[in-house]
Design an enzyme around this catalytic site. Structure first.
Site, PDB file in Angstrom:
ATOM      1  N   ASP A  68       0.821  -1.213   0.000  1.00 25.63           N
ATOM      2  CA  ASP A  68       0.000   0.000   0.000  1.00 25.63           C
ATOM      3  C   ASP A  68       0.855   1.263   0.000  1.00 25.63           C
ATOM      4  OD1 ASP A  68      -1.357  -2.291   0.984  1.00 25.63           O
ATOM      5  OD2 ASP A  68      -2.917  -1.043   1.864  1.00 25.63           O
ATOM      6  N   HIS A 122      -1.028   4.638  -0.355  1.00 24.51           N
ATOM      7  CA  HIS A 122      -1.952   5.556   0.328  1.00 24.51           C
ATOM      8  C   HIS A 122      -1.577   7.029   0.218  1.00 24.51           C
ATOM      9  CE1 HIS A 122      -4.888   2.866   2.000  1.00 24.51           C
ATOM     10  NE2 HIS A 122      -3.945   2.059   2.474  1.00 24.51           N
ATOM     11  N   ASP A 142      -4.144   0.097  -3.363  1.00 20.73           N
ATOM     12  CA  ASP A 142      -4.291   1.153  -2.362  1.00 20.73           C
ATOM     13  C   ASP A 142      -3.306   2.291  -2.620  1.00 20.73           C
ATOM     14  OD1 ASP A 142      -6.401  -0.155  -1.239  1.00 20.73           O
ATOM     15  OD2 ASP A 142      -5.584  -0.214   0.798  1.00 20.73           O
ATOM     16  N   ASN A 173      -8.634  -2.231  -2.227  1.00 22.47           N
ATOM     17  CA  ASN A 173      -9.987  -1.896  -1.765  1.00 22.47           C
ATOM     18  C   ASN A 173     -10.227  -0.391  -1.714  1.00 22.47           C
ATOM     19  OD1 ASN A 173      -8.192  -1.984   0.640  1.00 22.47           O
ATOM     20  ND2 ASN A 173     -10.049  -1.420   1.746  1.00 22.47           N
ATOM     21  N   HIS A 174      -9.152   0.410  -1.738  1.00 21.01           N
ATOM     22  CA  HIS A 174      -9.329   1.870  -1.787  1.00 21.01           C
ATOM     23  C   HIS A 174      -9.433   2.390  -3.221  1.00 21.01           C
ATOM     24  CE1 HIS A 174      -9.127   3.246   2.425  1.00 21.01           C
ATOM     25  NE2 HIS A 174      -8.552   2.061   2.594  1.00 21.01           N
ATOM     26  N   HIS A 211      -4.213  -7.857  -3.578  1.00 14.86           N
ATOM     27  CA  HIS A 211      -4.238  -6.817  -2.549  1.00 14.86           C
ATOM     28  C   HIS A 211      -4.662  -7.373  -1.195  1.00 14.86           C
ATOM     29  CE1 HIS A 211      -4.451  -3.017  -0.561  1.00 14.86           C
ATOM     30  NE2 HIS A 211      -5.665  -3.312  -0.145  1.00 14.86           N
ATOM     31  N   HIS A 216      -2.739  -4.571   2.052  1.00  9.66           N
ATOM     32  CA  HIS A 216      -4.024  -4.389   2.733  1.00  9.66           C
ATOM     33  C   HIS A 216      -3.944  -4.137   4.238  1.00  9.66           C
ATOM     34  CE1 HIS A 216      -8.315  -4.453   2.917  1.00  9.66           C
ATOM     35  NE2 HIS A 216      -8.466  -5.674   3.356  1.00  9.66           N
TER      36      HIS A 216
END
Length: 264
Positions: free
Chosen positions: A45, A47, A73, A105-106, A152, A216
Site C-alpha cells: 500500500d 496511500h 491502495d 480496496n481503496h 491486494h 491491505h
C-alpha cells in the site's frame, strides 16, 4: 486560489487527460496477470504518500529491476493521491510490459468518499466517477513465474484462479489471513472474510503455487510472514496515519524473496 489548490487542480487535470489512454491499456489486461520475470519488485500500500512512491522508484533504478508490481491502495489516508495516480499511470504508459498495477480496496468510490480522496479532489463527483471507471479496469491479481500469487487483500476459498474476474474483485480486495481455520467473518464487515491456514494450503495446492503475497494490512515492521512462509503481507507506506510504522517491499529473484526495508 491558494498555490496548493492551484497545484492540486493542475494535477487533477493532468490525471484526467491520461485516463482515456490508461483505460485502454488496463482494459487489455486480464483479471489475473501472468508475469515471468528474472526479478520483480512487489510493492504494498502507498496511500497517497508520494515520497514513498518516489523512494520505491529510485530503488527500482538502483537495483536495475525492470519489472515492478504494485498491490493496490494508491489513494486515501494521504493527501497526494492524485500525484501518486498520475505518476503510476505515466510509468505504466511509458513501460506497460514492466509496470503492473493491481486494484486495492481503496480503488473504489465507497472508500474514496470517506477516507480522503474525495476531499483531496475538491469533492468533485464527476472526476471521482471518471476515476472509478479506471478502477474497474485494473487487474485483480498476478501470478509470478507460476509460483507466487499476488493480490491486494486475499483469497475467497480454495478454488481455481481461472474463476477470478474484474467484476467479482471484492473478496480479493478485502479478505485477510487469520490463524483460525476455514473462512470466518471479519471485523472489517459482514461481507468480508478471514481465511485460515487450511484455506491457504488448499488454494496453493489447487493452483500449483508456492506462496501468496498481499498488502491491505498496516504492519508496524512493514511486513509479516504467515503460515510457515506460505503468505507474506507487505505495507509500503511509512508512518501511515501517524502510526510510526516502518515500510518495506519485496524483491523476487528466481523463487526466492528478499524483504527490503525503506531505510535500506
Amino acid at each position: 486560489m491558494p498555490l496548493t489548490s492551484f497545484r492540486k487542480e493542475r494535477t487533477k487535470e493532468e490525471l484526467r487527460l491520461i485516463l482515456p489512454e490508461i483505460n485502454e491499456v488496463l482494459e487489455s489486461e486480464s483479471a489475473v496477470l501472468r508475469i515471468d520475470p528474472e526479478s520483480i519488485m512487489l510493492i504494498g500500500d502507498i496511500h497517497g504518500n508520494l515520497e514513498a512512491l518516489e523512494f520505491v522508484m529510485q530503488k527500482r533504478e538502483k537495483l536495475g529491476c525492470k519489472k515492478i508490481l504494485f498491490l493496490g491502495d494508491y489513494v486515501d489516508r494521504g493527501m497526494q493521491g492524485t500525484e501518486v495516480l498520475t505518476k503510476l499511470f505515466r510509468v505504466k504508459l511509458e513501460d506497460p510490459e514492466n509496470v503492473f498495477l493491481l486494484r486495492g480496496n481503496h480503488e473504489t468510490i465507497d472508500m474514496n468518499f470517506f477516507y480522503g480522496f474525495f476531499e483531496e479532489i475538491g469533492f468533485d463527483r464527476d472526476f471521482l466517477l471518471e476515476i472509478s471507471r479506471t478502477y474497474d479496469r485494473l487487474p485483480v491479481a498476478a501470478v509470478i513465474s507460476g509460483h507466487t500469487f499476488c493480490v491486494h487483500g486475499g483469497i475467497d476459498g480454495t478454488g481455481n484462479i481461472s474463476s477470478i474476474t474484474k467484476e467479482g474483485a471484492f473478496p480479493y480486495l478485502w479478505n485477510d489471513p487469520s490463524e483460525r481455520p476455514g473462512l470466518s467473518i471479519s471485523s472489517r464487515g459482514s461481507t468480508v472474510r478471514e481465511f485460515g491456514p487450511d484455506i491457504v494450503e488448499g488454494f496453493l495446492d489447487t493452483n500449483g503455487l508456492k506462496r501468496i503475497v498481499r498488502g491491505h494490512t498496516a504492519i508496524m515492521t512493514g511486513y509479516k510472514w504467515w503460515f510457515d512462509g506460505k503468505l507474506l503481507s507487505l505495507f509500503s507506506c511509512p508512518d501511515y496515519v501517524g502510526l510510526g510504522n516502518a515500510a518495506a517491499f519485496a524483491l523476487i529473484e528466481k523463487e526466492e524473496i528478499k524483504i527490503v526495508a525503506f531505510e535500506s
